[in-house]
Design an enzyme around this catalytic site. Structure first.
Site, mmCIF file in Angstrom:
data_model
loop_
_atom_site.group_PDB
_atom_site.id
_atom_site.type_symbol
_atom_site.label_atom_id
_atom_site.label_comp_id
_atom_site.label_asym_id
_atom_site.label_seq_id
_atom_site.Cartn_x
_atom_site.Cartn_y
_atom_site.Cartn_z
ATOM 1 N N GLU A 41 12.747 -13.874 -22.685
ATOM 2 C CA GLU A 41 11.759 -12.780 -22.716
ATOM 3 C C GLU A 41 12.372 -11.415 -22.426
ATOM 4 O O GLU A 41 11.766 -10.403 -22.732
ATOM 5 C CB GLU A 41 10.599 -13.057 -21.762
ATOM 6 C CG GLU A 41 10.930 -13.104 -20.305
ATOM 7 C CD GLU A 41 9.681 -13.307 -19.446
ATOM 8 O OE1 GLU A 41 8.597 -12.844 -19.798
ATOM 9 O OE2 GLU A 41 9.812 -13.947 -18.391
ATOM 10 N N LYS A 88 13.070 -16.807 -18.785
ATOM 11 C CA LYS A 88 13.627 -15.527 -18.317
ATOM 12 C C LYS A 88 14.597 -14.963 -19.348
ATOM 13 O O LYS A 88 14.548 -13.802 -19.715
ATOM 14 C CB LYS A 88 14.349 -15.720 -16.978
ATOM 15 C CG LYS A 88 13.454 -15.930 -15.786
ATOM 16 C CD LYS A 88 12.810 -14.682 -15.250
ATOM 17 C CE LYS A 88 11.417 -14.379 -15.695
ATOM 18 N NZ LYS A 88 10.376 -15.321 -15.754
ATOM 19 N N GLU A 124 12.095 -22.487 -16.537
ATOM 20 C CA GLU A 124 11.914 -21.099 -16.055
ATOM 21 C C GLU A 124 13.138 -20.259 -16.414
ATOM 22 O O GLU A 124 13.019 -19.138 -16.874
ATOM 23 C CB GLU A 124 11.663 -21.090 -14.552
ATOM 24 C CG GLU A 124 11.532 -19.719 -13.926
ATOM 25 C CD GLU A 124 10.515 -18.807 -14.600
ATOM 26 O OE1 GLU A 124 9.679 -19.260 -15.396
ATOM 27 O OE2 GLU A 124 10.600 -17.573 -14.368
ATOM 28 N N ARG A 181 3.114 1.294 -7.882
ATOM 29 C CA ARG A 181 3.223 0.108 -7.003
ATOM 30 C C ARG A 181 2.027 -0.824 -7.177
ATOM 31 O O ARG A 181 2.018 -1.917 -6.644
ATOM 32 C CB ARG A 181 3.272 0.545 -5.539
ATOM 33 C CG ARG A 181 4.427 1.465 -5.205
ATOM 34 C CD ARG A 181 4.097 2.281 -3.975
ATOM 35 N NE ARG A 181 4.000 1.444 -2.795
ATOM 36 C CZ ARG A 181 4.859 1.544 -1.787
ATOM 37 N NH1 ARG A 181 5.845 2.400 -1.852
ATOM 38 N NH2 ARG A 181 4.731 0.785 -0.728
ATOM 39 N N CYS A 219 0.831 -1.202 0.000
ATOM 40 C CA CYS A 219 0.000 0.000 0.000
ATOM 41 C C CYS A 219 0.867 1.254 0.000
ATOM 42 O O CYS A 219 2.042 1.216 0.312
ATOM 43 C CB CYS A 219 -0.879 -0.006 1.246
ATOM 44 S SG CYS A 219 -1.869 -1.490 1.375
ATOM 45 N N HIS A 247 18.294 -37.947 -27.602
ATOM 46 C CA HIS A 247 17.235 -38.415 -28.521
ATOM 47 C C HIS A 247 16.949 -37.393 -29.605
ATOM 48 O O HIS A 247 15.812 -37.208 -30.022
ATOM 49 C CB HIS A 247 15.967 -38.718 -27.704
ATOM 50 C CG HIS A 247 16.171 -39.797 -26.688
ATOM 51 N ND1 HIS A 247 16.296 -41.122 -27.019
ATOM 52 C CD2 HIS A 247 16.358 -39.714 -25.349
ATOM 53 C CE1 HIS A 247 16.523 -41.828 -25.915
ATOM 54 N NE2 HIS A 247 16.555 -41.006 -24.894
ATOM 55 N N ASN A 296 -0.268 0.211 6.104
ATOM 56 C CA ASN A 296 0.415 -0.638 5.122
ATOM 57 C C ASN A 296 0.977 -1.820 5.893
ATOM 58 O O ASN A 296 1.672 -1.641 6.884
ATOM 59 C CB ASN A 296 1.542 0.146 4.449
ATOM 60 C CG ASN A 296 2.271 -0.699 3.412
ATOM 61 O OD1 ASN A 296 1.767 -1.744 2.989
ATOM 62 N ND2 ASN A 296 3.438 -0.264 3.010
ATOM 63 N N GLY A 297 0.624 -3.050 5.466
ATOM 64 C CA GLY A 297 1.146 -4.247 6.139
ATOM 65 C C GLY A 297 -0.009 -5.114 6.584
ATOM 66 O O GLY A 297 -1.092 -5.067 6.011
ATOM 67 N N LYS A 356 2.320 -7.442 -19.045
ATOM 68 C CA LYS A 356 2.462 -8.020 -17.705
ATOM 69 C C LYS A 356 1.330 -9.003 -17.431
ATOM 70 O O LYS A 356 1.510 -10.006 -16.782
ATOM 71 C CB LYS A 356 2.450 -6.916 -16.632
ATOM 72 C CG LYS A 356 2.625 -7.425 -15.212
ATOM 73 C CD LYS A 356 3.923 -8.200 -15.045
ATOM 74 C CE LYS A 356 4.066 -8.830 -13.679
ATOM 75 N NZ LYS A 356 5.208 -9.791 -13.650
ATOM 76 N N TRP A 391 -3.353 -1.953 -1.557
ATOM 77 C CA TRP A 391 -3.070 -3.225 -2.249
ATOM 78 C C TRP A 391 -3.705 -4.280 -1.351
ATOM 79 O O TRP A 391 -3.146 -4.631 -0.312
ATOM 80 C CB TRP A 391 -1.569 -3.396 -2.388
ATOM 81 C CG TRP A 391 -1.133 -4.737 -2.901
ATOM 82 C CD1 TRP A 391 -0.792 -5.836 -2.158
ATOM 83 C CD2 TRP A 391 -0.993 -5.137 -4.262
ATOM 84 N NE1 TRP A 391 -0.456 -6.881 -2.959
ATOM 85 C CE2 TRP A 391 -0.561 -6.502 -4.259
ATOM 86 C CE3 TRP A 391 -1.177 -4.517 -5.474
ATOM 87 C CZ2 TRP A 391 -0.324 -7.215 -5.434
ATOM 88 C CZ3 TRP A 391 -0.940 -5.235 -6.639
ATOM 89 C CH2 TRP A 391 -0.519 -6.562 -6.611
HETATM 90 C C1 AGP Z 1 6.737 -14.568 -17.000
HETATM 91 O O1 AGP Z 1 7.965 -13.921 -16.791
HETATM 92 C C2 AGP Z 1 5.895 -13.891 -18.066
HETATM 93 N N1 AGP Z 1 5.655 -12.551 -17.760
HETATM 94 C C3 AGP Z 1 4.636 -14.687 -18.390
HETATM 95 O O2 AGP Z 1 5.047 -15.951 -18.839
HETATM 96 C C4 AGP Z 1 3.644 -14.891 -17.228
HETATM 97 O O3 AGP Z 1 4.194 -15.754 -16.287
HETATM 98 C C5 AGP Z 1 2.367 -15.541 -17.795
HETATM 99 O O4 AGP Z 1 1.794 -14.664 -18.740
HETATM 100 C C6 AGP Z 1 1.334 -15.855 -16.708
HETATM 101 O O5 AGP Z 1 0.940 -14.677 -16.073
HETATM 102 P P1 AGP Z 1 0.107 -14.792 -14.711
HETATM 103 O O6 AGP Z 1 0.992 -15.462 -13.720
HETATM 104 O O7 AGP Z 1 -0.218 -13.377 -14.333
HETATM 105 O O8 AGP Z 1 -1.121 -15.603 -14.993
#
Ligand code: AGP
Length: 609
Positions: free
Chosen positions: A489, A486, A482, A27, A2, A505, A100-101, A604, A74
């Protein structure tokens, strides 16, 4: 997280507060509000949604007061709504607070306030307790009432208070949540974060834990928890607004990587009581229901899906129940086997990913019980689930998910341990040993972060390569996926992950001299196998960077470079081994000069199919 802003001075506090809250919008928040000391007592105006909604609410009012507090919420306890927004006022309207918290013992305090003082609570929040508590304890000395209230509260909090009977004064208190005081000209401020005040001043006091701040137009006084006045060095802040939003980090992604120890701790600690019992707050599943499931689906996208891969492993290992992990966009179209004995776990940081939401709806229509692991309180996935198990990672701003991933893993571990103990498929000794490992994880992540410069050097050496393989076995293969995402992307380098045993294979045909192979070799049980795979790729002149546990120096014989993580149980290593991969991707992208927080083509939250 928050946002808090308070102003006390000679002008209308409203303008400073609204402006300050806008500087904290980055934020993430779901509602906003303001409280002013006016000649007719405290006036509170608050609204769900963006600050613009609050401005629309008050635009035709002549709201005036030279002392006031404001807040962007938040949500943690209580869905986003007008009534749950801050500030919260006490029942007798003598006190208003912004917070906040989390007040962890808010239920006990609510019960006491209701039974002993007849307080009838209006909101679902924990924060309202603070306003009610201070008001019943206030016998004409606000400072003392705040101290007395703090003595009864447990949790992590920073809050600001104004009282009807103490004009031109704001009191704030800090315990484990950020708080600063700003030194203006003829006015003074409190805030949760520097960006809120940069427009008005460049001198602040950083408030430490268990300290009270008393702000009047003339002075800012800081006291310790026993009421002793403290001397505090003025901090001169010459940050740009953008720097301040990143708390001094160059990118939100780096800031969020470094927030992981705290995020893991926050997500873990409030679910483990003093006897090491796990409480899956937000999950109403009974023992019988949990024992009754004969199948678990974990469905998600991207990074959240990769967290599900780890979840599969640990839930199957600990709860001995079959788990199927699926990409949400695939799950929906393959007419999956789902019935009322299926537990469907949706994982989503944003809680708004349409593929995940659609898969959840598909499973729900077939009778599955829906449990979601979400970072945004009140988001669509959360609202449409039967149970929600929140990650307490705080807002994740960078498109590339980091702290959400590690806190999603924590939720997976907690669910696996809880189910395993309930179904008696793990021993008490094993349960406690894994729990101890989870509690030790934040400090181990800190240790990895303290060696970030080594990874930065590695990234500087390798950033201009065009193909990078990530390989691993068992849990390491889940983390390999993962790590590869990273890198892809944010650096736009072509990379992919493959189970190490699968290389021979077909894929190993791609191996050329100097191909980069990031090999995860943290699983003791599979270590020798991984060494053989590394030998395979080294024989094709690959450049191998291995991630291994401290002490496994044998790995250096077959690797070009080795990055060590602290010793830990195989099950818990993903929480640690992902951190060097996050840092590696970050520094590679930084070396390439890419737009790390907002990579091309990405959003995002992917709210389209
Ligand atoms: C991860 O770094 C990406 N931004 C993307 O793969 C993300 O994880 C995916 O779109 C899922 O988003 P969500 O966790 O908000 O559902």
């Amino acid at each position: 997280m928050c946002g808090i802003v308070g102003y006390v001075g000679g002008n209308n506090a409203k303008d400073y507060i609204i402006d300050g809250l806008k500087k904290l919008e980055y934020r993430g928040y779901d509602s906003a509000g303001i409280a002013l000391q006016s000649e007719n007592g405290i006036v509170v105006r608050k609204k769900e949604g963006k600050i613009a909604n609050l401005e629309a609410l008050i635009e035709n009012e002549k709201l005036y007061g030279t002392t006031g507090i404001g807040h962007t919420r938040w949500a943690t306890h209580g869905a986003p709504s007008d009534i749950n927004a801050h500030p919260h006022m006490s029942q007798d309207e003598s006190i208003a607070i912004v917070h906040n918290g989390i007040v962890e013992n808010y239920m006990d305090l609510k019960k006491m306030l209701n039974e002993e003082y007849g307080i009838v609570f209006k909101t679902e929040t924990d924060s309202e307790v603070i306003a009610q508590l201070i008001s019943v304890l206030n016998k004409g000395d606000l400072e003392k009432a705040v101290y007395d209230a703090v003595a009864m509260m447990r949790g992590a909090y920073a809050f600001g208070v104004i009282a009807k009977d103490e004009p031109n004064k704001i009191i704030a208190y800090r315990k484990d949540a950020p708080l600063i005081a700003g030194l203006g000209k003829g006015c003074n401020f409190i805030a949760s974060d520097i960006p809120a005040l940069l427009k008005y001043l460049d001198e602040i006091y950083l408030i430490e834990n268990d300290e009270m701040v008393i702000c009047t137009p003339e002075r800012v006084i800081i006291k310790d928890k026993d009421g002793r006045e403290l001397k505090r060095k003025v901090l001169h802040v010459n940050w740009s607004l953008e720097d301040a939003e990143k708390d001094g980090y160059e990118h939100f992604m780096l800031k969020e990587i470094y927030e992981q120890p705290k995020a893991i701790k926050e997500t873990l600690n409030r679910r483990i009581d003093e006897n090491d019992n796990i409480t899956l707050d937000g999950i109403t599943l009974t023992k019988e229901q949990l024992e009754d499931f004969n199948k678990v689906y974990i469905v998600a996208c991207g990074t959240a899906y990769h967290a599900g891969l780890v979840g599969k492993y640990v839930i199957e290992k600990m709860a001995r129940i079959p788990v199927e992990v699926d990409i949400a966009s695939e799950f929906r179209y393959r007419d999956p086997f789902v019935d009322d004995k299926t537990l469907f776990i949706a994982i989503s940081q944003s809680g708004e990913t349409l593929d995940t939401l659609a898969a959840l709806r598909e499973a729900k229509s077939k009778g599955a019980r829906i449990l979601s692991i979400v970072n945004v309180v009140g988001s669509s996935v959360a609202r449409e689930s039967d149970d929600v198990f929140y990650t307490w990672a705080g807002p994740e701003i960078a498109v590339a998910s980091t702290k959400a991933y590690t806190t999603q893993l924590v939720c997976m571990y907690l669910i696996a341990l809880y189910m395993g103990r309930l179904r008696e498929t793990i021993s008490e000794e094993y349960y406690r040993s894994i729990l101890a490992e989870l509690k030790a994880a934040p400090a181990k992540v800190e240790k990895i972060l303290s060696r970030a410069s080594d990874i930065e050097s590695l990234a500087k050496m390798l950033y201009n390569r065009s193909n990078v393989f990530f390989i691993g076995r068992g849990l390491d293969s889940a983390v390999a996926y993962e790590g590869s995402l990273k890198l892809k992307e944010i650096s736009y380098i072509n990379s992919f992950a493959i189970a190490a045993g699968e290389l021979k294979h077909g894929t190993i045909a791609l191996m050329e001299p100097e191909t980069i192979v990031i090999s995860l070799a943290t699983q003791d049980a599979l270590f020798e196998k991984m060494v053989s795979n590394i030998v395979e790729v080294k024989a094709r002149m690959a450049h191998v960077v291995s991630i291994a546990k401290e002490g496994n120096t044998k790995i250096e014989e077959t690797s070009t470079e080795t990055v060590y993580i602290p010793q830990c149980a195989d099950e818990v290593s993903p929480l640690l081994s992902v951190v060097p991969l996050q840092l590696f991707s970050y520094y590679v992208a930084r070396e390439k000069g890419e737009d790390i927080d907002k990579p091309r083509n990405l959003a995002k939250s992917v709210t389209v199919e």
